[in-house]
Motif scaffolding. Structure first.
Motif, short mmCIF file in Angstrom:
data_model
loop_
_atom_site.label_atom_id
_atom_site.label_comp_id
_atom_site.label_asym_id
_atom_site.label_seq_id
_atom_site.Cartn_x
_atom_site.Cartn_y
_atom_site.Cartn_z
N GLN A 47 0.82 -1.20 0.00
CA GLN A 47 0.00 0.00 0.00
C GLN A 47 0.86 1.26 0.00
O GLN A 47 1.92 1.29 0.61
CB GLN A 47 -0.92 0.01 1.22
CG GLN A 47 -1.97 -1.09 1.19
CD GLN A 47 -2.88 -1.04 2.42
OE1 GLN A 47 -2.46 -0.62 3.49
NE2 GLN A 47 -4.11 -1.48 2.25
N PRO A 48 0.38 2.32 -0.68
CA PRO A 48 1.14 3.58 -0.70
C PRO A 48 1.15 4.25 0.66
O PRO A 48 0.18 4.18 1.42
CB PRO A 48 0.40 4.43 -1.73
CG PRO A 48 -0.99 3.87 -1.73
CD PRO A 48 -0.85 2.40 -1.49
N LEU A 49 2.26 4.89 0.97
CA LEU A 49 2.42 5.66 2.21
C LEU A 49 1.87 7.06 1.94
O LEU A 49 2.56 7.91 1.40
CB LEU A 49 3.91 5.71 2.56
CG LEU A 49 4.35 6.36 3.87
CD1 LEU A 49 3.87 5.55 5.06
CD2 LEU A 49 5.87 6.47 3.89
N ASP A 50 0.61 7.29 2.30
CA ASP A 50 -0.01 8.55 1.89
C ASP A 50 -0.74 9.28 3.01
O ASP A 50 -1.40 10.29 2.76
CB ASP A 50 -0.99 8.30 0.74
CG ASP A 50 -2.12 7.35 1.11
OD1 ASP A 50 -2.16 6.89 2.28
OD2 ASP A 50 -2.96 7.07 0.25
N ARG A 51 -0.64 8.81 4.25
CA ARG A 51 -1.31 9.50 5.36
C ARG A 51 -0.60 9.22 6.67
O ARG A 51 -0.05 8.14 6.89
CB ARG A 51 -2.77 9.07 5.47
CG ARG A 51 -2.96 7.59 5.76
CD ARG A 51 -4.43 7.23 5.86
NE ARG A 51 -4.57 5.80 6.15
CZ ARG A 51 -5.50 5.30 6.95
NH1 ARG A 51 -6.36 6.09 7.55
NH2 ARG A 51 -5.58 4.00 7.17
N MET A 52 -0.58 10.20 7.53
CA MET A 52 -0.08 10.05 8.89
C MET A 52 -1.22 9.56 9.77
O MET A 52 -2.36 10.02 9.62
CB MET A 52 0.45 11.37 9.43
CG MET A 52 1.13 11.27 10.78
SD MET A 52 1.50 12.88 11.52
CE MET A 52 -0.09 13.26 12.27
N LEU A 53 -0.92 8.64 10.68
CA LEU A 53 -1.94 8.07 11.54
C LEU A 53 -1.80 8.58 12.97
O LEU A 53 -0.68 8.76 13.47
CB LEU A 53 -1.84 6.54 11.55
CG LEU A 53 -1.91 5.84 10.19
CD1 LEU A 53 -1.72 4.34 10.37
CD2 LEU A 53 -3.25 6.13 9.52
N ILE A 54 -2.92 8.78 13.64
CA ILE A 54 -2.95 9.07 15.07
C ILE A 54 -3.85 8.02 15.70
O ILE A 54 -5.01 7.88 15.31
CB ILE A 54 -3.51 10.47 15.37
CG1 ILE A 54 -2.71 11.54 14.64
CG2 ILE A 54 -3.51 10.75 16.88
CD1 ILE A 54 -3.30 12.95 14.75
N ILE A 55 -3.31 7.26 16.65
CA ILE A 55 -4.10 6.22 17.32
C ILE A 55 -4.92 6.89 18.41
O ILE A 55 -4.38 7.34 19.43
CB ILE A 55 -3.20 5.12 17.91
CG1 ILE A 55 -2.23 4.59 16.84
CG2 ILE A 55 -4.06 3.99 18.47
CD1 ILE A 55 -2.89 4.07 15.59
N ASP A 56 -6.22 6.98 18.20
CA ASP A 56 -7.10 7.63 19.16
C ASP A 56 -7.43 6.68 20.31
O ASP A 56 -7.41 7.07 21.48
CB ASP A 56 -8.38 8.09 18.48
CG ASP A 56 -9.35 8.77 19.44
OD1 ASP A 56 -8.92 9.74 20.09
OD2 ASP A 56 -10.50 8.32 19.55
#
Length: 216
Positions: A47-56
Protein backbone atom coordinates in the motif's frame (compact mmCIF):
# COMPACT_ATOMS: atom_id res chain seq x y z
CA UNK A 1 -16.31 10.54 25.99
CA UNK A 2 -16.85 12.94 23.08
CA UNK A 3 -13.96 13.03 20.63
CA UNK A 4 -12.43 16.47 20.03
CA UNK A 5 -10.64 16.88 16.67
CA UNK A 6 -8.78 19.87 18.14
CA UNK A 7 -7.47 17.89 21.14
CA UNK A 8 -6.67 14.93 18.89
CA UNK A 9 -4.46 17.04 16.65
CA UNK A 10 -2.86 18.76 19.66
CA UNK A 11 -1.96 15.37 21.15
CA UNK A 12 0.52 14.69 18.36
CA UNK A 13 4.04 15.86 19.24
CA UNK A 14 4.56 17.09 15.69
CA UNK A 15 1.93 19.78 16.25
CA UNK A 16 3.02 21.04 19.66
CA UNK A 17 3.41 24.78 20.07
CA UNK A 18 1.40 25.59 16.97
CA UNK A 19 -1.02 28.48 17.28
CA UNK A 20 -4.78 27.98 17.52
CA UNK A 21 -5.39 28.84 13.87
CA UNK A 22 -2.94 26.19 12.65
CA UNK A 23 -4.46 23.57 14.94
CA UNK A 24 -7.94 24.41 13.70
CA UNK A 25 -6.80 24.07 10.09
CA UNK A 26 -5.17 20.70 10.82
CA UNK A 27 -8.34 19.50 12.53
CA UNK A 28 -10.32 20.63 9.49
CA UNK A 29 -8.26 18.61 6.99
CA UNK A 30 -8.01 15.46 9.14
CA UNK A 31 -10.23 12.38 9.33
CA UNK A 32 -11.26 11.29 12.82
CA UNK A 33 -12.14 8.13 14.73
CA UNK A 34 -12.31 5.65 11.89
CA UNK A 35 -13.22 2.31 13.57
CA UNK A 36 -10.75 -0.53 13.08
CA UNK A 37 -11.57 -4.07 14.22
CA UNK A 38 -9.05 -6.23 16.07
CA UNK A 39 -6.92 -8.15 13.56
CA UNK A 40 -7.42 -5.61 10.76
CA UNK A 41 -4.39 -4.47 8.78
CA UNK A 42 -4.07 -0.70 8.69
CA UNK A 43 -1.41 -0.99 6.01
CA UNK A 44 1.01 -3.43 4.39
CA UNK A 45 4.05 -3.17 2.07
CA UNK A 46 1.81 -3.19 -1.01
CA UNK A 47 0.00 0.00 0.00
CA UNK A 48 1.14 3.58 -0.70
CA UNK A 49 2.42 5.66 2.21
CA UNK A 50 -0.01 8.55 1.89
CA UNK A 51 -1.31 9.50 5.36
CA UNK A 52 -0.08 10.05 8.89
CA UNK A 53 -1.94 8.07 11.54
CA UNK A 54 -2.95 9.07 15.07
CA UNK A 55 -4.10 6.22 17.32
CA UNK A 56 -7.10 7.63 19.16
CA UNK A 57 -8.04 4.43 21.00
CA UNK A 58 -6.68 0.89 21.16
CA UNK A 59 -3.34 -0.67 20.31
CA UNK A 60 -1.63 -1.33 16.99
CA UNK A 61 1.51 -3.37 16.31
CA UNK A 62 3.94 -2.55 13.52
CA UNK A 63 5.91 -5.54 12.28
CA UNK A 64 7.86 -7.18 9.46
CA UNK A 65 7.76 -10.72 8.08
CA UNK A 66 10.95 -12.62 7.28
CA UNK A 67 11.38 -14.97 4.32
CA UNK A 68 9.78 -17.79 6.34
CA UNK A 69 6.75 -15.68 7.25
CA UNK A 70 7.83 -15.28 10.87
CA UNK A 71 6.66 -12.05 12.45
CA UNK A 72 9.04 -9.55 14.07
CA UNK A 73 7.31 -6.78 16.03
CA UNK A 74 9.13 -3.46 15.57
CA UNK A 75 7.09 -1.27 17.90
CA UNK A 76 3.66 -0.84 19.44
CA UNK A 77 1.34 2.13 18.96
CA UNK A 78 -1.00 3.05 21.81
CA UNK A 79 -3.55 5.81 22.35
CA UNK A 80 -2.05 9.17 21.38
CA UNK A 81 0.78 7.66 19.32
CA UNK A 82 1.42 8.78 15.75
CA UNK A 83 2.80 6.72 12.89
CA UNK A 84 3.76 7.01 9.22
CA UNK A 85 4.98 10.59 9.60
CA UNK A 86 7.10 10.08 6.47
CA UNK A 87 3.86 9.91 4.48
CA UNK A 88 3.61 13.68 4.78
CA UNK A 89 6.76 14.19 2.73
CA UNK A 90 7.45 11.20 0.50
CA UNK A 91 5.87 9.13 -2.27
CA UNK A 92 6.52 5.42 -1.71
CA UNK A 93 4.95 2.28 -0.32
CA UNK A 94 4.92 1.23 3.32
CA UNK A 95 7.89 -0.89 4.41
CA UNK A 96 6.07 -2.73 7.21
CA UNK A 97 2.73 -4.12 8.34
CA UNK A 98 0.45 -2.46 10.91
CA UNK A 99 -2.27 -4.51 12.58
CA UNK A 100 -4.79 -3.64 15.27
CA UNK A 101 -4.24 -5.93 18.27
CA UNK A 102 -7.40 -4.55 19.88
CA UNK A 103 -10.46 -2.83 18.49
CA UNK A 104 -9.23 0.67 17.72
CA UNK A 105 -10.18 4.09 16.45
CA UNK A 106 -7.72 5.83 14.16
CA UNK A 107 -7.43 9.41 12.96
CA UNK A 108 -5.36 10.48 9.96
CA UNK A 109 -4.06 13.38 7.89
CA UNK A 110 -3.43 12.94 4.16
CA UNK A 111 -0.17 14.02 2.53
CA UNK A 112 -1.64 16.28 -0.14
CA UNK A 113 -3.78 18.25 2.32
CA UNK A 114 -0.87 18.52 4.74
CA UNK A 115 1.60 19.79 2.16
CA UNK A 116 -0.77 22.51 1.09
CA UNK A 117 -0.95 23.60 4.72
CA UNK A 118 2.86 23.65 5.07
CA UNK A 119 3.08 26.68 2.81
CA UNK A 120 1.19 28.62 5.47
CA UNK A 121 2.70 26.97 8.60
CA UNK A 122 6.33 25.87 7.91
CA UNK A 123 6.93 25.47 11.68
CA UNK A 124 5.15 22.12 11.41
CA UNK A 125 8.09 20.79 9.39
CA UNK A 126 10.60 21.69 12.13
CA UNK A 127 8.46 19.95 14.75
CA UNK A 128 8.36 16.84 12.59
CA UNK A 129 12.16 16.73 12.32
CA UNK A 130 12.44 16.78 16.12
CA UNK A 131 9.86 14.01 16.43
CA UNK A 132 11.65 11.80 13.94
CA UNK A 133 14.81 12.25 15.97
CA UNK A 134 12.93 11.00 19.04
CA UNK A 135 11.65 7.99 17.08
CA UNK A 136 15.20 7.14 15.98
CA UNK A 137 16.37 7.29 19.59
CA UNK A 138 13.52 4.98 20.63
CA UNK A 139 14.41 2.47 17.91
CA UNK A 140 18.02 2.53 19.04
CA UNK A 141 16.81 1.73 22.56
CA UNK A 142 14.87 -1.24 21.20
CA UNK A 143 18.01 -2.41 19.44
CA UNK A 144 19.85 -2.32 22.76
CA UNK A 145 17.05 -4.28 24.45
CA UNK A 146 17.07 -7.00 21.80
CA UNK A 147 20.80 -7.15 21.19
CA UNK A 148 22.92 -6.26 24.19
CA UNK A 149 20.99 -7.51 27.23
CA UNK A 150 20.24 -11.00 28.47
CA UNK A 151 16.62 -12.03 28.15
CA UNK A 152 15.72 -11.40 31.80
CA UNK A 153 17.20 -7.92 31.69
CA UNK A 154 15.42 -7.19 28.41
CA UNK A 155 12.08 -8.01 30.02
CA UNK A 156 12.84 -5.94 33.12
CA UNK A 157 14.10 -2.98 31.08
CA UNK A 158 10.94 -3.04 28.95
CA UNK A 159 8.64 -3.12 31.99
CA UNK A 160 10.59 -0.31 33.64
CA UNK A 161 10.25 1.73 30.44
CA UNK A 162 6.47 1.21 30.45
CA UNK A 163 6.37 2.22 34.11
CA UNK A 164 8.27 5.44 33.37
CA UNK A 165 5.98 6.26 30.43
CA UNK A 166 2.89 5.79 32.59
CA UNK A 167 4.38 7.27 35.75
CA UNK A 168 3.18 4.19 37.62
CA UNK A 169 4.66 1.13 39.29
CA UNK A 170 1.49 -0.90 38.66
CA UNK A 171 0.04 -1.35 35.18
CA UNK A 172 -1.46 -3.88 32.80
CA UNK A 173 0.71 -5.45 30.11
CA UNK A 174 -0.20 -3.42 27.01
CA UNK A 175 0.06 -6.34 24.58
CA UNK A 176 -0.26 -10.11 24.50
CA UNK A 177 2.78 -12.06 25.65
CA UNK A 178 3.27 -13.41 22.12
CA UNK A 179 3.63 -9.88 20.72
CA UNK A 180 5.81 -8.77 23.60
CA UNK A 181 8.12 -11.75 23.14
CA UNK A 182 8.47 -10.96 19.44
CA UNK A 183 9.18 -7.32 20.24
CA UNK A 184 11.94 -8.32 22.67
CA UNK A 185 13.42 -10.93 20.36
CA UNK A 186 12.71 -13.93 22.60
CA UNK A 187 10.26 -16.84 22.58
CA UNK A 188 6.96 -16.73 24.52
CA UNK A 189 8.25 -19.57 26.68
CA UNK A 190 11.38 -17.60 27.54
CA UNK A 191 9.27 -14.56 28.35
CA UNK A 192 7.12 -16.57 30.77
CA UNK A 193 10.20 -18.04 32.45
CA UNK A 194 11.86 -14.67 32.84
CA UNK A 195 8.72 -13.04 34.24
CA UNK A 196 8.53 -15.84 36.79
CA UNK A 197 12.22 -15.42 37.61
CA UNK A 198 11.86 -11.66 38.05
CA UNK A 199 8.97 -12.32 40.42
CA UNK A 200 11.04 -14.88 42.34
CA UNK A 201 13.84 -12.32 42.58
CA UNK A 202 11.45 -9.88 44.21
CA UNK A 203 11.69 -7.35 41.38
CA UNK A 204 8.04 -7.48 40.38
CA UNK A 205 4.69 -9.07 41.18
CA UNK A 206 2.40 -10.63 38.58
CA UNK A 207 -1.38 -10.99 38.80
CA UNK A 208 -2.70 -12.09 35.42
CA UNK A 209 -1.80 -9.23 33.06
CA UNK A 210 -1.17 -6.82 35.94
CA UNK A 211 2.47 -6.03 36.68
CA UNK A 212 3.73 -4.34 39.82
CA UNK A 213 7.33 -3.15 39.82
CA UNK A 214 8.89 -3.73 43.25
CA UNK A 215 12.48 -2.67 42.61
CA UNK A 216 13.49 0.35 44.69
Amino acid sequence: MTHSPIKCVQSAAIFRELDATAIQELARISVHQQPVKKGTLLYDPMQPLDRMLIIDQGCVKVYQLNENGKEKVLYMLRSGAIDSEAALFTHRNHANYAEAVTDARVCSIGRDDFQRLLHTYPKIAFNLLNLLGDRLTALESVSALTGNLKSKNRVLAYLQQIGRERHASEFELPVKKKELASFLGITPETLSRQLAQLAADGLLAIDGKMITLLEV
